[in-house]
Design a protein around this motif. Structure first.
Motif, PDB file in Angstrom:
ATOM      1  N   HIS A 157       0.756  -1.181  -0.099  1.00 16.47           N
ATOM      2  CA  HIS A 157      -0.037   0.062  -0.066  1.00 16.47           C
ATOM      3  C   HIS A 157       0.806   1.287  -0.123  1.00 16.47           C
ATOM      4  CE1 HIS A 157      -3.522   2.148   0.609  1.00 16.47           C
ATOM      5  NE2 HIS A 157      -3.416   2.439   1.713  1.00 16.47           N
ATOM      6  N   ILE A 158       1.954   1.307   0.662  1.00 16.22           N
ATOM      7  CA  ILE A 158       2.883   2.468   0.771  1.00 16.22           C
ATOM      8  C   ILE A 158       3.611   2.488  -0.482  1.00 16.22           C
ATOM      9  CG2 ILE A 158       4.945   3.194   1.963  1.00 16.22           C
ATOM     10  CD1 ILE A 158       4.073   1.612   4.635  1.00 16.22           C
ATOM     11  N   ASP A 159       3.953   1.381  -0.958  1.00 13.73           N
ATOM     12  CA  ASP A 159       4.711   1.701  -2.373  1.00 13.73           C
ATOM     13  C   ASP A 159       3.795   2.053  -3.497  1.00 13.73           C
ATOM     14  OD1 ASP A 159       6.944   0.416  -1.163  1.00 13.73           O
ATOM     15  OD2 ASP A 159       6.593  -1.604  -1.737  1.00 13.73           O
ATOM     16  N   ALA A 160       2.522   1.550  -3.360  1.00 14.95           N
ATOM     17  CA  ALA A 160       1.316   2.221  -4.572  1.00 14.95           C
ATOM     18  C   ALA A 160       1.429   3.656  -4.256  1.00 14.95           C
ATOM     19  CB  ALA A 160       0.258   1.458  -4.117  1.00 14.95           C
ATOM     20  N   VAL A 161       1.308   4.220  -3.086  1.00 19.99           N
ATOM     21  CA  VAL A 161       1.231   5.592  -3.198  1.00 19.99           C
ATOM     22  C   VAL A 161       2.657   6.410  -3.628  1.00 19.99           C
ATOM     23  CG1 VAL A 161       1.232   7.522  -1.585  1.00 19.99           C
ATOM     24  CG2 VAL A 161      -0.301   5.731  -1.082  1.00 19.99           C
ATOM     25  N   ALA A 162       3.852   5.899  -3.382  1.00 22.39           N
ATOM     26  CA  ALA A 162       4.925   6.456  -3.685  1.00 22.39           C
ATOM     27  C   ALA A 162       5.131   6.254  -5.255  1.00 22.39           C
ATOM     28  CB  ALA A 162       6.223   5.697  -2.992  1.00 22.39           C
ATOM     29  N   THR A 163       4.606   5.239  -5.950  1.00 18.32           N
ATOM     30  CA  THR A 163       4.453   5.002  -7.191  1.00 18.32           C
ATOM     31  C   THR A 163       3.742   6.086  -8.041  1.00 18.32           C
ATOM     32  OG1 THR A 163       4.929   2.660  -7.142  1.00 18.32           O
ATOM     33  CG2 THR A 163       3.875   3.410  -9.034  1.00 18.32           C
ATOM     34  N   ALA A 164       2.553   6.226  -7.410  1.00 16.19           N
ATOM     35  CA  ALA A 164       1.413   7.118  -7.957  1.00 16.19           C
ATOM     36  C   ALA A 164       2.140   8.633  -7.829  1.00 16.19           C
ATOM     37  CB  ALA A 164       0.239   7.096  -6.920  1.00 16.19           C
ATOM     38  N   ILE A 165       2.720   9.070  -6.703  1.00 19.52           N
ATOM     39  CA  ILE A 165       3.488  10.480  -6.813  1.00 19.52           C
ATOM     40  C   ILE A 165       4.562  10.281  -7.850  1.00 19.52           C
ATOM     41  CG2 ILE A 165       5.071  11.830  -5.219  1.00 19.52           C
ATOM     42  CD1 ILE A 165       3.526  10.717  -2.670  1.00 19.52           C
ATOM     43  N   ALA A 166       5.272   9.243  -8.110  1.00 17.76           N
ATOM     44  CA  ALA A 166       6.404   9.393  -9.242  1.00 17.76           C
ATOM     45  C   ALA A 166       5.402   9.725 -10.625  1.00 17.76           C
ATOM     46  CB  ALA A 166       6.971   8.238  -9.276  1.00 17.76           C
ATOM     47  N   GLY A 212       6.514  14.822  -2.078  1.00 18.96           N
ATOM     48  CA  GLY A 212       6.847  14.500  -3.639  1.00 18.96           C
ATOM     49  C   GLY A 212       7.972  13.325  -3.229  1.00 18.96           C
ATOM     50  N   LEU A 213       8.680  12.911  -4.232  1.00 21.20           N
ATOM     51  CA  LEU A 213       9.401  11.765  -4.070  1.00 21.20           C
ATOM     52  C   LEU A 213      10.920  12.457  -3.200  1.00 21.20           C
ATOM     53  CD1 LEU A 213       9.667  10.093  -7.461  1.00 21.20           C
ATOM     54  CD2 LEU A 213       8.349   9.422  -5.360  1.00 21.20           C
ATOM     55  N   ALA A 214      11.363  11.662  -2.511  1.00 21.28           N
ATOM     56  CA  ALA A 214      12.507  12.038  -1.709  1.00 21.28           C
ATOM     57  C   ALA A 214      13.872  12.384  -2.314  1.00 21.28           C
ATOM     58  CB  ALA A 214      12.940  10.847  -0.647  1.00 21.28           C
ATOM     59  N   LYS A 215      13.822  12.042  -3.640  1.00 22.74           N
ATOM     60  CA  LYS A 215      14.896  12.638  -4.519  1.00 22.74           C
ATOM     61  C   LYS A 215      14.612  13.755  -5.224  1.00 22.74           C
ATOM     62  CE  LYS A 215      13.317   9.418  -8.325  1.00 22.74           C
ATOM     63  NZ  LYS A 215      13.704   8.503  -9.378  1.00 22.74           N
ATOM     64  N   TRP A 216      13.541  14.354  -4.891  1.00 19.08           N
ATOM     65  CA  TRP A 216      13.304  15.557  -5.569  1.00 19.08           C
ATOM     66  C   TRP A 216      13.767  16.795  -4.793  1.00 19.08           C
ATOM     67  CZ3 TRP A 216       7.290  14.573  -6.802  1.00 19.08           C
ATOM     68  CH2 TRP A 216       7.102  13.715  -7.985  1.00 19.08           C
ATOM     69  N   PRO A 217      14.430  17.692  -5.316  1.00 22.39           N
ATOM     70  CA  PRO A 217      14.844  18.947  -4.337  1.00 22.39           C
ATOM     71  C   PRO A 217      13.921  19.598  -3.930  1.00 22.39           C
ATOM     72  CG  PRO A 217      15.509  19.315  -6.706  1.00 22.39           C
ATOM     73  CD  PRO A 217      14.996  17.649  -6.735  1.00 22.39           C
ATOM     74  N   GLU A 218      12.970  19.751  -4.623  1.00 20.85           N
ATOM     75  CA  GLU A 218      11.497  20.654  -4.002  1.00 20.85           C
ATOM     76  C   GLU A 218      11.395  20.223  -2.527  1.00 20.85           C
ATOM     77  OE1 GLU A 218      11.704  18.864  -6.816  1.00 20.85           O
ATOM     78  OE2 GLU A 218      10.374  19.557  -8.352  1.00 20.85           O
ATOM     79  N   VAL A 219      11.204  19.078  -2.308  1.00 17.93           N
ATOM     80  CA  VAL A 219      11.063  18.527  -1.119  1.00 17.93           C
ATOM     81  C   VAL A 219      11.814  18.008  -0.103  1.00 17.93           C
ATOM     82  CG1 VAL A 219       8.444  18.059  -1.730  1.00 17.93           C
ATOM     83  CG2 VAL A 219      10.207  16.205  -2.042  1.00 17.93           C
TER      84      VAL A 219
END
Length: 356
Positions: A157-166, A212-219
């Motif tokens: 479930h957690i992975d699905a949310v992260a995938t959706a954000i990507a 956002g994704l942890a690799k995004w500098p915005e967040v």
């Protein structure tokens, strides 16, 4: 006694009660030392040296003792465990999942210790009413309601949310994300539940109310340039470097305050930032391109077919540069770059020469 102190006693009694599921002191020692958070628990070698056995023997003891303790805990005969479960479940009622350290802070107060955190992890390992998500590269150690899913179901479930954000490709507020996930049939009944799921993932991050994704500098800004990028993304408009420095310092990115000059130096060096006025910078992602006012006028003339009215030139420049109209007028007077084709009509000098 304060509620935090009561909760600590309730959890401590539950841990002692659970450990009575084995009458071997060595097994109790292994359970205590290996039952908490991965970052805190002793290594197999450390436990082995202390107990005088091999690391492989420690692994075998750990595996068997937690199977036995889980069966013992699920017998329903442990009043102390039931009392601790009641307190933990009450904290999870709305969110259904929570980072262990955040849960410990809610239950034990700001002064909760690593021992408090490890006690919750140990109880979650054996309780039939709780699910433990282990601490690793993808997830923060978290405790969830067992009735809402197994560890594998929760991580999926957690992975699905992260995938959706990507897939969305940009940071969103919690409300925006909730709305978007609902469209993708990943909706949440309560925003607090969504936020708790997001907080359980190491793959996502939050900054100033956007996720956002942890690799995004915005967040998740990692260096001074990323912090500048995050601030400009947050402000969402061209901004003077002095204001950017003030914002970085007010957001407490750095222990050492960032100076305006240091910020200005980084703005100059990074292609993500475009100078659009005197000390004013914008993001290239917003459609701004590097160049002087003269460069902007030349590009506008080329795109228009080589001729433009002065007012149209002004409008084109002021869309992408925060300068005075006199700056544009002075640039147009440079005869090596531009030629006057009429009272208010201008063209490129090289084009004008070709026409002659």
């Amino acid at each position: 006694m304060q509620p935090e102190g009561e909760n600590r006693e309730i959890v401590a009694r539950a841990v002692d009660s659970v450990l009575k599921g084995t009458d071997q002191q060595r097994e109790r020692d292994v359970a205590r030392k290996r039952g908490g958070l991965k970052v805190d628990r002793a290594t197999l070698d450390e436990v082995g040296r202390e107990l005088g056995v091999t690391r492989e023997r420690v692994r075998q003891i750990e595996k068997s003792v937690f199977v036995r303790l889980k069966l013992y805990a699920e017998s329903g005969k442990l009043e102390a465990l039931a009392a601790a479960e009641k307190v933990i479940l009450r904290e999870l009622t709305q969110t259904r999942i929570m980072q262990v350290e955040k849960l410990a802070t809610k239950m034990f107060g700001q002064k909760c210790s690593r021992k408090d955190v490890s006690a919750l992890v140990l109880l979650a390992r054996v309780s039939g009413k709780l699910t433990l998500i282990d601490n690793n590269d993808k997830y923060f150690a978290s405790i969830a309601l067992a009735e809402s899913g197994t560890s594998r179901e929760w991580t999926a479930h957690i992975d699905a949310v992260a995938t959706a954000i990507a897939k969305y490709g940009k940071p969103l507020t919690l409300a925006e994300l909730d709305k978007q996930l609902d469209k993708d049939n990943l909706g949440f009944q309560h925003p607090d539940h969504l936020e708790a799921v997001l907080e359980s993932s190491r793959l996502v991050a939050e900054f100033n109310g956007v996720w956002g994704l942890a690799k995004w500098p915005e967040v998740n800004p990692r260096n001074i340039r990323d912090k500048i990028f995050a601030v400009l993304s947050k402000l969402n408009e061209p901004t003077h470097f002095n204001t950017i420095a003030e914002q970085i310092n007010s957001d407490k990115f750095n222990k050492k305050p960032a100076t305006p000059q240091a910020i200005h130096n980084e703005l100059i060096r990074d292609d993500r930032f475009v100078l659009v006025g005197r000390g004013i910078y914008a993001l290239a992602d917003w459609g701004f391109k590097k160049g002087t006012v003269t460069d902007v006028i030349k590009q506008a003339l080329k795109e228009s077919g080589g001729e433009m009215h002065r007012d149209d030139i002004l409008e084109a420049v002021l869309r992408v540069r925060q300068v005075k109209t006199t700056t544009v007028t002075l640039a147009l007077q440079n005869r090596s770059d531009f030629v006057k084709l009429g009272k208010t009509l201008y063209g490129l000098a090289e084009a004008g020469s070709a026409k002659k």
